[in-house]
Motif scaffolding. Structure first.
Motif, PDB file in Angstrom:
ATOM      1  N   ARG A 184       7.226  40.070  44.846  1.00 21.49           N
ATOM      2  CA  ARG A 184       5.907  39.645  45.270  1.00 21.49           C
ATOM      3  C   ARG A 184       5.256  40.690  46.182  1.00 21.49           C
ATOM      4  N   ASP A 201      -0.751  34.756  54.252  1.00 28.09           N
ATOM      5  CA  ASP A 201      -0.568  34.145  52.926  1.00 28.09           C
ATOM      6  C   ASP A 201      -0.456  35.171  51.802  1.00 28.09           C
ATOM      7  N   SER A 239       7.322  36.396  54.656  1.00 26.20           N
ATOM      8  CA  SER A 239       8.487  36.142  53.796  1.00 26.20           C
ATOM      9  C   SER A 239       9.314  37.416  53.638  1.00 26.20           C
ATOM     10  N   HIS A 260       4.115  26.390  58.481  1.00 25.55           N
ATOM     11  CA  HIS A 260       5.312  26.893  59.155  1.00 25.55           C
ATOM     12  C   HIS A 260       6.573  26.215  58.608  1.00 25.55           C
ATOM     13  N   LYS A 290      11.682  27.402  52.851  1.00 23.50           N
ATOM     14  CA  LYS A 290      11.947  28.298  51.706  1.00 23.50           C
ATOM     15  C   LYS A 290      13.210  29.131  51.945  1.00 23.50           C
TER      16      LYS A 290
END
Ligand SMILES: CC(C)(COP(=O)(O)OP(=O)(O)OC[C@H]1O[C@@H](n2cnc3c(N)ncnc32)[C@H](O)[C@@H]1OP(=O)(O)O)[C@@H](O)C(=O)NCCC(=O)NCCS
Length: 338
Positions: A20, A110, A115, A144, A150
């Protein structure tokens, strides 16, 4: 023993986020360096400022330079096209691994930058052999909670951060606990004290060791470390930051970590510890003592409320591990993982 399911999940997460990030251009993560500090600190202020809607969310507290200097290898930056756009700070407390503050420049939210930082943070935990990992976050924020879930963290009990005025805390003269202050010790005595501290913390959770935080306070002059003895040895310990440029900020004595030996008499030892902290705070010129205590540490939480501490805000502990860690009723520990 490494859990194969956990390792497979980690590998899957890693490849997903790498893919990503590549699709968003050149996001990369590397260890923080001294030259990054100014921009990293600005991003931290900007990100929390944007999320909380305040201009200077940290006042004169410093979590960036202090944590970087505690262990540069556990601080990470994310770069886009050669610019620092985010950071995260991990900490090895022996068998326990913590991280934060994790921040990303608001115009890049975002897009997977946090991540990506968490993938690298996970790699640090794997390298350290972290058994139980945790963080403090905003319980009201779906984003959050989802972000950390995740990565396998589950929302657990609330962690209130509480304060008490030092003047109210003073108590009758003569009731002060005489604490040993690590900054008064000779280097060889500090080495011995670190060993005792490690076995004290290990009595609440196997392998828990806050030596890194003790060293940071001593090496950077952030405050002091208080130790109370009894007939059985080290009875209680508190790692305190005081004043501007530390994690406390002006006028505040912040208990970064405090604990009393568990078992019979723990409540009295814990009370003596807080006497010692409050007395030290006054002597160090602080107006307020600030500390956090997870509500799953039910006895410690009740004890600070009984002493007149009032909650100023509430976070949630998110945790990952095969055991319940040290957020348990029998752990007499004060910390908040911020
Ligand atoms: C929190 C913060 C670090 C996240 O950074 P980020 O780069 O935007 O995060 P990412 O893009 O990597 O991940 C966000 C995830 O949350 C998801 N998300 C966003 N809003 C959501 C919502 N309302 N409900 C559920 N998921 C949500 C996104 O879809 C994304 O998940 P995905 O990758 O599966 O799509 C950033 O917003 C920030 O700096 N905030 C201010 C400081 C702060 O609060 N730091 C954390 C303190 S614990």
């Amino acid at each position: 023993v490494r859990n194969p399911a956990t390792s497979a999940a980690r590998r899957a997460r890693t490849s997903r986020f790498r893919a990503r990030v590549v699709s968003h251009g050149s996001v990369s993560v590397r260890p923080m360096e001294e030259r990054d500090l100014e921009v990293a600190a600005a991003v931290v202020q900007l990100a929390f400022g944007a999320f909380l809607g305040v201009a200077t969310p940290f006042g004169d507290r410093d979590l960036v330079r202090t944590r970087f200097r505690a262990d540069p290898a556990s601080a990470l930056v994310a770069e886009v096209d050669g610019h620092v756009v985010g950071s995260n700070f991990a900490a090895a407390w022996g068998s326990v691994g913590l991280f934060g503050p994790l921040t990303v420049r608001p115009d890049l939210w975002d897009r997977g930058v946090a991540s990506r930082l968490l993938v690298s943070t996970d790699e640090l935990f794997a390298r350290w052999g972290t058994r139980h990992a945790g963080l403090f976050t905003f319980p009201h924020s779906p984003k959050h909670l989802a972000l950390y879930q995740k990565f396998g963290f589950r929302p657990c009990d609330l962690t209130p951060v509480l304060t008490k005025g030092v003047r109210d805390a003073a108590g009758p003269a003569g009731s002060r606990a005489a604490a040993v202050r690590f900054r008064d010790l000779a280097p060889v005595e500090v080495d011995e004290a670190l060993v005792s501290a490690s076995s004290l913390t290990g009595a609440s959770y196997d392998g828990l060791d806050v030596g890194r935080e003790i060293r940071a306070v001593l090496d950077q002059g952030l405050g002091d470390v208080l130790a109370l003895d009894d007939a059985s040895g080290l009875a209680a310990l508190a790692v305190c930051h005081v004043g501007a440029g530390t994690e406390a900020g002006s006028g505040v004595c912040y208990v970064k970590f405090g604990t009393a030996r568990p078992g019979p008499g723990a409540e009295q030892r814990f009370g003596r510890l807080l006497d010692g902290v409050e007395s030290y705070a006054g002597a160090a010129g602080a107006r307020v003592v600030e500390l956090g205590v997870n509500t799953a540490r039910a006895h410690a939480h009740r004890a600070v409320l009984r002493r007149g501490y009032r909650t100023s805000f509430v976070g949630v502990a998110m945790e990952r591990g095969d055991d319940e860690g040290y957020n348990r009723p029998d752990a007499w520990i004060v910390d908040d993982w911020r």
